[in-house]
Design a protein around this motif. Structure first.
Motif, PDB file in Angstrom:
ATOM      1  N   MET A  76      51.257  49.446  39.886  1.00 29.63           N
ATOM      2  CA  MET A  76      50.405  50.394  40.610  1.00 29.63           C
ATOM      3  C   MET A  76      48.952  50.289  40.159  1.00 29.63           C
ATOM      4  N   LEU A  77      48.736  49.980  38.889  1.00 31.33           N
ATOM      5  CA  LEU A  77      47.374  49.756  38.412  1.00 31.33           C
ATOM      6  C   LEU A  77      46.772  48.544  39.092  1.00 31.33           C
ATOM      7  N   GLU A  78      47.581  47.501  39.276  1.00 26.84           N
ATOM      8  CA  GLU A  78      47.095  46.303  39.960  1.00 26.84           C
ATOM      9  C   GLU A  78      46.868  46.575  41.443  1.00 26.84           C
ATOM     10  N   LEU A  79      47.692  47.429  42.051  1.00 28.91           N
ATOM     11  CA  LEU A  79      47.509  47.764  43.468  1.00 28.91           C
ATOM     12  C   LEU A  79      46.178  48.473  43.695  1.00 28.91           C
ATOM     13  N   GLY A  80      45.820  49.391  42.791  1.00 28.85           N
ATOM     14  CA  GLY A  80      44.552  50.095  42.945  1.00 28.85           C
ATOM     15  C   GLY A  80      44.704  51.595  42.802  1.00 28.85           C
ATOM     16  N   THR A  81      43.811  52.327  43.462  1.00 28.03           N
ATOM     17  CA  THR A  81      43.683  53.764  43.267  1.00 28.03           C
ATOM     18  C   THR A  81      44.562  54.569  44.217  1.00 28.03           C
ATOM     19  N   GLY A  82      45.168  55.631  43.697  1.00 27.82           N
ATOM     20  CA  GLY A  82      45.795  56.639  44.547  1.00 27.82           C
ATOM     21  C   GLY A  82      47.197  56.346  45.012  1.00 27.82           C
ATOM     22  N   PHE A  83      47.874  55.336  44.428  1.00 27.63           N
ATOM     23  CA  PHE A  83      49.201  54.974  44.925  1.00 27.63           C
ATOM     24  C   PHE A  83      50.308  55.781  44.256  1.00 27.63           C
ATOM     25  N   SER A 119      48.473  38.491  51.267  1.00 26.17           N
ATOM     26  CA  SER A 119      47.812  38.118  50.022  1.00 26.17           C
ATOM     27  C   SER A 119      48.778  37.292  49.180  1.00 26.17           C
ATOM     28  N   THR A 120      48.204  36.444  48.354  1.00 20.35           N
ATOM     29  CA  THR A 120      49.027  35.680  47.428  1.00 20.35           C
ATOM     30  C   THR A 120      49.153  36.443  46.113  1.00 20.35           C
ATOM     31  N   TYR A 121      50.133  36.059  45.329  1.00 22.84           N
ATOM     32  CA  TYR A 121      50.256  36.607  43.984  1.00 22.84           C
ATOM     33  C   TYR A 121      50.432  35.449  43.004  1.00 22.84           C
ATOM     34  N   VAL A 122      49.950  35.657  41.803  1.00 24.97           N
ATOM     35  CA  VAL A 122      50.113  34.673  40.736  1.00 24.97           C
ATOM     36  C   VAL A 122      50.703  35.376  39.524  1.00 24.97           C
ATOM     37  N   LEU A 123      51.436  34.633  38.720  1.00 24.69           N
ATOM     38  CA  LEU A 123      52.097  35.211  37.548  1.00 24.69           C
ATOM     39  C   LEU A 123      51.255  35.096  36.294  1.00 24.69           C
ATOM     40  N   HIS A 124      50.092  34.438  36.428  1.00 23.09           N
ATOM     41  CA  HIS A 124      49.203  34.278  35.281  1.00 23.09           C
ATOM     42  C   HIS A 124      47.767  34.447  35.736  1.00 23.09           C
ATOM     43  N   MET A 125      46.893  34.785  34.812  1.00 20.74           N
ATOM     44  CA  MET A 125      45.486  34.998  35.125  1.00 20.74           C
ATOM     45  C   MET A 125      44.896  33.750  35.778  1.00 20.74           C
ATOM     46  N   PRO A 126      44.054  33.924  36.800  1.00 22.10           N
ATOM     47  CA  PRO A 126      43.377  32.765  37.384  1.00 22.10           C
ATOM     48  C   PRO A 126      42.363  32.189  36.403  1.00 22.10           C
ATOM     49  N   ASP A 127      41.889  30.995  36.697  1.00 28.39           N
ATOM     50  CA  ASP A 127      40.883  30.352  35.859  1.00 28.39           C
ATOM     51  C   ASP A 127      39.611  31.182  35.898  1.00 28.39           C
ATOM     52  N   LYS A 128      39.387  31.941  34.840  1.00 26.85           N
ATOM     53  CA  LYS A 128      38.294  32.912  34.822  1.00 26.85           C
ATOM     54  C   LYS A 128      36.928  32.246  34.929  1.00 26.85           C
ATOM     55  N   GLU A 129      36.732  31.147  34.208  1.00 29.09           N
ATOM     56  CA  GLU A 129      35.434  30.468  34.232  1.00 29.09           C
ATOM     57  C   GLU A 129      35.117  29.959  35.628  1.00 29.09           C
ATOM     58  N   GLN A 130      36.129  29.443  36.313  1.00 27.16           N
ATOM     59  CA  GLN A 130      35.915  28.952  37.678  1.00 27.16           C
ATOM     60  C   GLN A 130      35.567  30.104  38.616  1.00 27.16           C
ATOM     61  N   LEU A 131      36.289  31.231  38.486  1.00 29.47           N
ATOM     62  CA  LEU A 131      36.000  32.392  39.324  1.00 29.47           C
ATOM     63  C   LEU A 131      34.574  32.884  39.107  1.00 29.47           C
ATOM     64  N   ILE A 132      34.174  32.987  37.844  1.00 27.07           N
ATOM     65  CA  ILE A 132      32.844  33.492  37.526  1.00 27.07           C
ATOM     66  C   ILE A 132      31.774  32.566  38.081  1.00 27.07           C
ATOM     67  N   MET A 167      41.677  48.411  49.883  1.00 25.13           N
ATOM     68  CA  MET A 167      42.712  48.445  48.849  1.00 25.13           C
ATOM     69  C   MET A 167      43.335  47.064  48.625  1.00 25.13           C
ATOM     70  N   ILE A 168      43.064  46.111  49.518  1.00 22.00           N
ATOM     71  CA  ILE A 168      43.751  44.828  49.461  1.00 22.00           C
ATOM     72  C   ILE A 168      43.004  43.838  48.578  1.00 22.00           C
ATOM     73  N   LYS A 169      43.731  43.189  47.691  1.00 18.57           N
ATOM     74  CA  LYS A 169      43.176  42.139  46.845  1.00 18.57           C
ATOM     75  C   LYS A 169      43.795  40.800  47.230  1.00 18.57           C
ATOM     76  N   ASP A 170      43.192  39.740  46.746  1.00 18.49           N
ATOM     77  CA  ASP A 170      43.759  38.416  46.939  1.00 18.49           C
ATOM     78  C   ASP A 170      43.132  37.462  45.925  1.00 18.49           C
ATOM     79  N   PRO A 171      43.863  36.979  44.951  1.00 19.15           N
ATOM     80  CA  PRO A 171      45.286  37.208  44.742  1.00 19.15           C
ATOM     81  C   PRO A 171      45.558  38.453  43.911  1.00 19.15           C
ATOM     82  N   TYR A 172      46.823  38.866  43.878  1.00 22.26           N
ATOM     83  CA  TYR A 172      47.283  39.864  42.928  1.00 22.26           C
ATOM     84  C   TYR A 172      47.769  39.126  41.681  1.00 22.26           C
ATOM     85  N   VAL A 173      47.510  39.711  40.526  1.00 22.77           N
ATOM     86  CA  VAL A 173      47.863  39.053  39.268  1.00 22.77           C
ATOM     87  C   VAL A 173      48.971  39.845  38.573  1.00 22.77           C
TER      88      VAL A 173
END
Length: 348
Positions: free
Chosen positions: A216-223, A318-331, A181-187
């Motif tokens: 809760m959508l960002e946290l994941g399923t079943g919360f 986990s870290t959190y960010v207030l904006h979307m990460p650099d998508k091209e870099q992630l991909i 259930m854990i992500k890193d980072p949370y957006v």
């Protein structure tokens, strides 16, 4: 007489409720059948398109305009529903799922239109499985794709985590393991907070509560949301957990501590105390051990390893960010991980 009338009204009301439930179930069943028939028809149309595209004479006449020409002809003959993009997606449905048995009847055509925009098979399969497991709406699926959920999960623990995520893609999530259930980072882009605005922990907590559905959508399923500032009393001293959720799939509480700065070892000790309290005082029979999550703006992985190592409780940072990460870099990073994965698989 009035008592008889009241009794009769009660019976009628009960009958109306029962009939309403039957009608609702029936409508849902009809909707499922219609959806399955629609997706099946579109898959068959895709098969026909691909078959005709392989006709060299047809390609010679229309070239790259085949789909456009076909779209116009189908629209003229059958009306709406045959735009060029929709016809393209019918073709892609057949190409991506050459065996119709692999097409899920639990997803709508709109779900598949979103999934078909993903070219990588592993990535698409991951979102498809998670969409089914989590019962995502089309809007939820789109947001998870746009927020690069697959890339964030795949890279959250470095290359060592790739097997876990790729297994999730092929078999779905193993909900017996809380760590999935854990992500890193949370957006938290849904908060609409300017990138350069400093956030106090109390302000961040209030903002997340105001957008609790998105959180809760960002946290994941079943919360399920339990509350904020949940009191923990030990020897007449009151402490407060920032946010508490319960996950009905893991049958466990999730205790979240919000930090508007880099994680410190003291945060690990604090949430470990809360987890011990919940395990002893709050858990009901059948509940699994509670899980702790420290959400911070930054962390030192080695310091986190030393701070959390040896603790009997399950605590994650986990870290959190207030904006979307650099998508091209992630991909780009994910593509490198996937390339290595497939190379290693071919050697086995």
């Amino acid at each position: 007489m009035n008592e008889i009338l009241d009794s009769g009204d009660h019976v009628i009301s009960a009958a109306v409720v029962e009939i309403g439930e039957i009608l609702e179930q029936s409508r849902k069943a009809v909707a499922v059948q219609v959806n399955q028939a629609l997706v099946a028809a579109y898959w068959k149309i895709g098969e026909i398109i691909v078959r005709y595209e392989q006709n060299e004479q047809l390609r010679a006449v229309y070239g790259e305009k085949t789909l456009k020409t076909l779209s116009k002809a189908l629209t003229n003959e059958f009306g709406r529903g045959f735009s060029q993009s929709n016809v393209y997606n019918m073709r892609q449905l057949y190409i991506c799922y050459p065996k119709f048995q692999t097409v899920s009847g639990k997803l709508s055509w709109s779900h598949y239109c979103e999934l078909l925009s993903i070219s990588d098979d592993d990535r698409r399969m991951f979102y498809e499985k998670e969409c089914i497991n989590s019962s995502w709406s089309v809007r939820e699926l789109k947001r998870q794709i746009d927020s690069s959920l697959f890339e964030r999960l795949l890279l959250s623990k470095g290359d060592a985590n790739k097997e876990t995520v790729l297994e999730m893609a092929s078999r779905g999530v193993d909900y017996t393991k809380p760590e999935v259930m854990i992500k890193d980072p949370y957006v938290f882009e849904f908060l609409g907070i300017p990138e350069d605005k400093p956030m106090l922990e109390n302000d961040l907590e209030k903002a997340l509560v105001r957008s609790i559905e998105d959180f809760m959508l960002e946290l994941g399923t079943g919360f399920m949301f339990v509350g904020t500032q949940q009191r923990v009393t030990i020897n007449n001293t009151h402490y407060y957990v920032d946010m508490v959720f319960y996950n009905k799939l893991f049958h466990a509480y999730l205790l979240i501590e919000l930090k508007s700065k880099k994680m410190t070892p003291e945060a690990a000790g604090q949430i470990n105390m809360y987890l011990n309290y919940y395990a002893a005082e709050v858990n009901e029979p059948g509940d699994n051990p509670p899980v702790g999550l420290i959400l911070c703006t930054d962390k030192d992985d080695l310091a986190v390893e030393y701070a959390l190592g040896g603790l009997s409780n399950q605590i994650f940072a986990s870290t959190y960010v207030l904006h979307m990460p650099d998508k091209e870099q992630l991909i780009a990073q994910v593509e490198a991980v996937l390339d290595d994965w497939h190379v290693n698989e071919s050697r086995v």
